[in-house]
Design a protein around this motif. Sequence first.
Motif, mmCIF file in Angstrom:
data_model
loop_
_atom_site.group_PDB
_atom_site.id
_atom_site.type_symbol
_atom_site.label_atom_id
_atom_site.label_comp_id
_atom_site.label_asym_id
_atom_site.label_seq_id
_atom_site.Cartn_x
_atom_site.Cartn_y
_atom_site.Cartn_z
ATOM 1 N N GLU A 145 -2.765 -23.941 19.545
ATOM 2 C CA GLU A 145 -1.658 -24.842 19.194
ATOM 3 C C GLU A 145 -1.202 -24.575 17.757
ATOM 4 N N TYR A 146 -2.164 -24.259 16.912
ATOM 5 C CA TYR A 146 -1.838 -23.981 15.512
ATOM 6 C C TYR A 146 -1.233 -22.599 15.368
ATOM 7 N N PHE A 147 -1.852 -21.600 16.022
ATOM 8 C CA PHE A 147 -1.348 -20.231 15.912
ATOM 9 C C PHE A 147 0.082 -20.138 16.430
ATOM 10 N N GLU A 148 0.404 -20.961 17.424
ATOM 11 C CA GLU A 148 1.746 -20.922 18.000
ATOM 12 C C GLU A 148 2.657 -21.971 17.374
ATOM 13 N N GLY A 149 2.128 -22.703 16.425
ATOM 14 C CA GLY A 149 2.895 -23.754 15.772
ATOM 15 C C GLY A 149 3.880 -23.197 14.763
ATOM 16 N N ASN A 150 4.561 -24.082 14.054
ATOM 17 C CA ASN A 150 5.587 -23.567 13.137
ATOM 18 C C ASN A 150 5.144 -23.506 11.681
ATOM 19 N N GLY A 151 3.842 -23.384 11.489
ATOM 20 C CA GLY A 151 3.344 -23.225 10.128
ATOM 21 C C GLY A 151 2.594 -21.928 9.946
ATOM 22 N N VAL A 152 1.956 -21.813 8.809
ATOM 23 C CA VAL A 152 1.083 -20.680 8.515
ATOM 24 C C VAL A 152 -0.351 -21.172 8.668
ATOM 25 N N THR A 153 -1.150 -20.435 9.433
ATOM 26 C CA THR A 153 -2.548 -20.821 9.623
ATOM 27 C C THR A 153 -3.448 -19.938 8.768
ATOM 28 N N VAL A 154 -4.333 -20.571 8.022
ATOM 29 C CA VAL A 154 -5.314 -19.852 7.219
ATOM 30 C C VAL A 154 -6.690 -20.259 7.721
ATOM 31 N N VAL A 155 -7.509 -19.263 8.060
ATOM 32 C CA VAL A 155 -8.837 -19.558 8.590
ATOM 33 C C VAL A 155 -9.922 -18.959 7.697
ATOM 34 N N TYR A 163 -1.090 -29.485 6.002
ATOM 35 C CA TYR A 163 -0.331 -29.862 4.808
ATOM 36 C C TYR A 163 1.146 -29.600 5.073
ATOM 37 N N GLN A 164 1.990 -30.528 4.685
ATOM 38 C CA GLN A 164 3.423 -30.284 4.756
ATOM 39 C C GLN A 164 3.830 -29.458 3.545
ATOM 40 N N GLY A 165 4.643 -28.441 3.774
ATOM 41 C CA GLY A 165 5.126 -27.625 2.656
ATOM 42 C C GLY A 165 6.640 -27.617 2.640
ATOM 43 N N GLU A 166 7.194 -27.490 1.462
ATOM 44 C CA GLU A 166 8.649 -27.399 1.287
ATOM 45 C C GLU A 166 9.208 -26.243 2.128
ATOM 46 N N LYS A 167 8.474 -25.105 2.156
ATOM 47 C CA LYS A 167 8.910 -23.928 2.901
ATOM 48 C C LYS A 167 8.357 -23.963 4.326
ATOM 49 N N LEU A 168 7.066 -24.137 4.480
ATOM 50 C CA LEU A 168 6.410 -24.146 5.792
ATOM 51 C C LEU A 168 5.160 -25.021 5.726
ATOM 52 N N PRO A 169 4.754 -25.575 6.873
ATOM 53 C CA PRO A 169 3.475 -26.282 6.885
ATOM 54 C C PRO A 169 2.312 -25.289 6.780
ATOM 55 N N LEU A 170 1.207 -25.770 6.252
ATOM 56 C CA LEU A 170 -0.006 -24.960 6.151
ATOM 57 C C LEU A 170 -1.090 -25.625 6.984
ATOM 58 N N TYR A 171 -1.708 -24.840 7.857
ATOM 59 C CA TYR A 171 -2.862 -25.321 8.609
ATOM 60 C C TYR A 171 -4.077 -24.607 8.045
ATOM 61 N N HIS A 172 -4.908 -25.349 7.390
ATOM 62 C CA HIS A 172 -6.063 -24.761 6.707
ATOM 63 C C HIS A 172 -7.329 -25.067 7.494
ATOM 64 N N MET A 173 -7.967 -24.032 7.984
ATOM 65 C CA MET A 173 -9.191 -24.211 8.772
ATOM 66 C C MET A 173 -10.372 -23.582 8.050
ATOM 67 N N ASP A 174 -11.486 -24.282 8.090
ATOM 68 C CA ASP A 174 -12.740 -23.707 7.628
ATOM 69 C C ASP A 174 -13.721 -23.926 8.768
ATOM 70 N N VAL A 175 -13.985 -22.863 9.508
ATOM 71 C CA VAL A 175 -14.763 -23.012 10.744
ATOM 72 C C VAL A 175 -16.252 -22.770 10.526
ATOM 73 N N TYR A 176 -16.644 -22.737 9.249
ATOM 74 C CA TYR A 176 -18.048 -22.487 8.909
ATOM 75 C C TYR A 176 -18.992 -23.400 9.675
ATOM 76 N N ARG A 177 -18.642 -24.683 9.743
ATOM 77 C CA ARG A 177 -19.512 -25.676 10.350
ATOM 78 C C ARG A 177 -19.618 -25.542 11.878
ATOM 79 N N LEU A 178 -18.664 -24.842 12.464
ATOM 80 C CA LEU A 178 -18.724 -24.635 13.915
ATOM 81 C C LEU A 178 -19.873 -23.704 14.277
ATOM 82 N N GLY A 179 -20.279 -22.890 13.304
ATOM 83 C CA GLY A 179 -21.320 -21.914 13.567
ATOM 84 C C GLY A 179 -20.898 -21.010 14.711
ATOM 85 N N GLU A 180 -21.824 -20.623 15.514
ATOM 86 C CA GLU A 180 -21.500 -19.738 16.636
ATOM 87 C C GLU A 180 -21.274 -20.547 17.908
ATOM 88 N N SER A 181 -20.993 -21.822 17.743
ATOM 89 C CA SER A 181 -20.916 -22.723 18.899
ATOM 90 C C SER A 181 -19.766 -22.399 19.851
#
Length: 162
Positions: A99-109, A73-91
Amino acid sequence: NNIGEEVFHITTETPEQTMKLAENLAHYLQEGNLILLEGDLGAGKTTFTKGLAKGLGVTRNVNSPTFTIIKEYQGEKLPLYHMDVYRLGESMEDLGFDEYFEGNGVTVVEWAHLIEDQLPLSRLEIELYHREGDKREICLKAKGSQYIDLCKEFIKDENISN
Ligand code: ADP
Ligand code: MG
């Protein structure tokens, strides 16, 4: 590892309070920050993320990215990277999270423990617990000095006694 850690406890009584808390927290965040959300289904992880998004100046509606894993999501202050890794399971699938953690936004997992091996140690872990009725206990577990300082300042400004 011996990275420092500090825990802060907050209780909210309504979804609006949880969103407001997250919205306020967003003002203390900087690019590259990482937030992990843990809690049972319905505990309020996505509700919290909606508040964070609002605080980052995101105007689009944020919903659970269960079927996409990562939403940006683009944000006025910072981009937001929203991850829900539930579906990945233990794969242990690697979708280029770095790339996200080092990116210029805030990552929420959401459900971050499923990709624990791929996560930096310095981060803000937020655990949400169901309490009576609509109450939620929210634990901010700051790991690393950057997040400890950020939380201390936030908690002080929110006037929450720990
Ligand atoms: P999760 O993403 O953890 O599965 P959601 O945020 O999608 O949870 O759902 C939380 C649900 O609980 C929402 O329907 C929300 O309205 C409700 N709720 C009730 N009280 C609270 C509270 N204090 N904080 C957050 N959500 C709450
Ligand atoms: Mg969710």
